[in-house]
Enzyme design. Structure first.
Site, short mmCIF file in Angstrom:
data_model
loop_
_atom_site.label_atom_id
_atom_site.label_comp_id
_atom_site.label_asym_id
_atom_site.label_seq_id
_atom_site.Cartn_x
_atom_site.Cartn_y
_atom_site.Cartn_z
N GLY A 124 2.53 -32.40 -37.43
CA GLY A 124 2.24 -33.47 -37.69
C GLY A 124 2.66 -34.23 -37.44
N SER A 126 1.11 -37.35 -34.74
CA SER A 126 0.87 -38.55 -33.77
C SER A 126 -0.16 -39.18 -35.08
CB SER A 126 -0.52 -38.01 -32.95
OG SER A 126 0.32 -37.63 -31.80
N GLU A 241 9.42 -28.95 -27.09
CA GLU A 241 8.25 -28.56 -26.97
C GLU A 241 7.51 -28.70 -25.80
OE1 GLU A 241 5.81 -30.74 -29.91
OE2 GLU A 241 3.77 -31.45 -28.18
N THR A 365 2.74 -37.98 -22.53
CA THR A 365 2.44 -38.80 -21.85
C THR A 365 3.14 -38.69 -20.47
OG1 THR A 365 2.66 -41.07 -21.55
CG2 THR A 365 -0.08 -39.56 -23.00
N GLU A 367 3.55 -41.68 -18.66
CA GLU A 367 4.12 -42.20 -17.75
C GLU A 367 5.24 -42.63 -18.98
OE1 GLU A 367 1.16 -41.80 -19.16
OE2 GLU A 367 0.22 -42.46 -16.81
C1 FAD Z 1 -4.76 -31.58 -26.40
C2 FAD Z 1 -3.46 -32.38 -27.38
C3 FAD Z 1 -3.22 -31.86 -28.10
C4 FAD Z 1 -2.16 -33.07 -29.13
N1 FAD Z 1 -1.87 -32.05 -30.00
C5 FAD Z 1 -0.92 -32.97 -30.78
C6 FAD Z 1 -0.22 -32.14 -32.02
O1 FAD Z 1 -0.44 -31.15 -31.77
N2 FAD Z 1 0.31 -32.77 -33.05
C7 FAD Z 1 -0.04 -34.25 -31.99
O2 FAD Z 1 0.87 -34.61 -33.59
N3 FAD Z 1 0.33 -34.42 -31.88
C8 FAD Z 1 -0.51 -34.08 -30.66
N4 FAD Z 1 -1.34 -34.65 -29.89
C9 FAD Z 1 -1.70 -36.44 -30.28
C10 FAD Z 1 -0.34 -36.37 -28.23
O3 FAD Z 1 1.44 -36.23 -28.20
C11 FAD Z 1 -0.76 -38.25 -28.29
O4 FAD Z 1 -1.71 -38.06 -27.32
C12 FAD Z 1 0.11 -38.65 -27.04
O5 FAD Z 1 1.50 -39.37 -27.31
C13 FAD Z 1 -0.17 -40.33 -26.94
O6 FAD Z 1 -0.21 -40.81 -27.64
P1 FAD Z 1 -1.60 -41.60 -27.99
O7 FAD Z 1 -3.26 -39.79 -27.23
O8 FAD Z 1 -1.98 -42.85 -28.92
O9 FAD Z 1 -1.85 -42.28 -26.53
P2 FAD Z 1 -0.92 -44.10 -26.42
O10 FAD Z 1 0.17 -44.15 -26.87
O11 FAD Z 1 -1.94 -44.93 -27.02
O12 FAD Z 1 -1.56 -43.85 -25.18
C14 FAD Z 1 -2.07 -44.50 -23.98
C15 FAD Z 1 -2.44 -44.61 -22.70
O13 FAD Z 1 -1.14 -45.74 -22.53
C16 FAD Z 1 0.03 -44.93 -21.90
N5 FAD Z 1 1.72 -45.96 -22.83
C17 FAD Z 1 1.16 -46.02 -23.92
N6 FAD Z 1 3.01 -46.33 -24.38
C18 FAD Z 1 3.80 -47.46 -22.23
C19 FAD Z 1 4.36 -47.56 -21.87
N7 FAD Z 1 5.63 -48.07 -23.20
N8 FAD Z 1 4.98 -47.62 -21.21
C20 FAD Z 1 3.84 -46.92 -20.34
N9 FAD Z 1 2.73 -46.33 -20.51
C21 FAD Z 1 2.59 -46.22 -21.84
C22 FAD Z 1 0.06 -43.55 -22.22
O14 FAD Z 1 0.70 -43.34 -21.52
C23 FAD Z 1 -1.44 -43.68 -21.83
O15 FAD Z 1 -1.94 -43.72 -20.94
C24 FAD Z 1 -2.45 -33.79 -29.25
C25 FAD Z 1 -2.81 -34.88 -27.41
C26 FAD Z 1 -3.96 -34.13 -27.08
C27 FAD Z 1 -4.08 -34.50 -25.79
#
Ligand code: FAD
Length: 382
Positions: A124, A126, A241, A365, A367
């Protein structure tokens, strides 16, 4: 330098293969089984053999074996598409985090249960406004006597509906700068006040959840490490991870079947098909070497950092190219979904293609990981 495996390592690989030839449950889809294959009974069988927590000290239920042995084991499990989700997070990152930061009581309570395949964890971290910028998280833990009281919401919580426990990251000091007021807790998912709601993905599967915490009481003894120092602990957990060989082998069974199909159906005579598969073959071996490098660093007592980021970036982008090439080779058949009566490979290509965007988001991600490689690996300014 000698890159070959030792006779003991080769014997161990054979032992794992024999076990899997005998014990693997029948499954239609063999891809991504570390995320979708929830078979607690199979995890318990691995636990009986000592194959969960393989590197942990024996006093906590581990086998004190090397990280390379662990890599050989996980590589074979993924090669066979074994359903390992029930123990994967506990084995990969929660156990190591408890070993590194947990109290003696926590180690004795949780590690042997994880190693036996008896308990499952979800992660837990995100939130809706805190993904890449995780330090912005708002789920709050206030204190009341011997309890933390949790209020807030997590999102994208893989397997929250199946897990016994959640490794939860919370804000314990709202007045501190954002990186300094964060703590990590283990939360029993049966606690009153927790609601997990499904988030169905593009393939139609339910693996993700949003999880709500409404005045959830967590005993203070479930704090991992130091209060308000959670941020510094999370970093190494994320390195574990990110760096496993699952990042390059999620679709391995499909890769093998596409190659076989290209041979059987004569598609391999087409130079374009041949080149694309050969390119994937090269990239797979490169990704595999990245993962072996990480295991080697761990075996030297070094927690990988930019090396884990390199591995995850390259490997997860490989997974996407693999799904893309598979659907190009299959043409219209590649669009048939799992469960369809027609079609080669029973819809596995469409499933892999639709799921593939997830790889470069989950666990950080591309990035964000490229930033880590640039700053920590190449020493570029932040
Ligand atoms: C299938 C799946 C399973 C997951 N499982 C878990 C889980 O079990 N537990 C958990 O806690 N989370 C989980 N996640 C969440 C995951 O860790 C987040 O989706 C990830 O960290 C990105 O955060 P966000 O989706 O809020 O995107 P955002 O952070 O909002 O990013 C959106 C876009 O902006 C880009 N971006 C953001 N900041 C920057 C920067 N500083 N420089 C350049 N580019 C940037 C990102 O690369 C992305 O393309 C999961 C996600 C997926 C898709």
């Amino acid at each position: 330098m000698d890159f070959s495996f030792t006779p003991e390592q080769e014997r161990f690989r054979e032992e794992v293969r024999h076990f899997l030839d005998r014990e693997l449950p029948q499954q239609e889809v063999t891809e991504d089984r570390w995320l979708f294959g929830f078979f607690p009974q199979f995890s318990r069988k691995l636990g009986e053999r000592g194959w969960i927590g393989l590197t942990w000290p024996k006093e906590y239920g581990g086998q004190a074996r090397s990280y390379l042995d662990r890599l050989i084991l996980t590589e074979e499990l993924l090669r066979y598409g074994a359903p390992v989700f029930a123990h994967w997070f506990g084995d990969r990152q929660i156990g190591p985090a408890i070993l590194a930061h947990g109290t003696e009581e926590q180690k004795r309570e949780f590690l042997p249960q994880i190693a036996k395949g008896e308990i499952s964890f979800c992660v837990g971290m995100s939130e809706t406004e805190a993904g890449s910028d995780l330090a912005s998280l708002q789920t709050k833990a206030s204190t009341e006597g011997d309890w933390f009281i949790i209020n807030g919401q997590k999102v994208w919580t893989t397997g929250a509906h199946l897990a016994h426990f959640c490794y939860l990251v919370v804000r314990t000091d709202p007045s501190a700068p954002k990186h300094r007021g964060i703590s990590e807790l283990i939360v029993d998912m049966k606690s009153p006040g927790i609601t997990a709601r499904p988030l169905v993905d593009m393939t139609g599967a339910h693996e993700l959840n949003e999880v709500f915490f409404d005045n959830v009481h967590v005993p203070k003894k479930m704090l991992i490490g130091q209060e308000n120092r959670g941020w510094y602990q999370i970093a190494s957990q994320l390195d574990y991870e990110r760096s496993g060989i699952e990042r390059v082998m999620s679709n391995y069974p499909l890769f093998v079947d596409i190659i076989n199909l290209a041979k059987e159906e004569g598609l391999g005579k087409d130079p374009l098909v041949r080149y694309k598969l050969a390119q994937l073959g090269i990239e797979f071996e490169v990704g595999r070497l990245f993962c072996y490098r990480v295991a080697w660093l761990l075996s030297q007592g070094i927690v990988p950092n930019y090396e884990a980021a390199m591995a995850k970036t390259f490997c997860t982008e490989f997974e996407q190219r693999l799904a893309n090439v598979a659907s190009q080779i299959m043409g219209l058949y590649g669009q048939l979904m799992p469960g369809s009566k027609m079609g080669l490979l029973k819809g596995r290509v469409a499933r892999a293609y639709l799921y593939s965007p997830a790889y470069t988001m989950q666990g950080g991600t591309s990035e964000i990981l490229r930033n880590i490689v640039g700053i920590r690996g190449l020493g570029l300014p932040s």
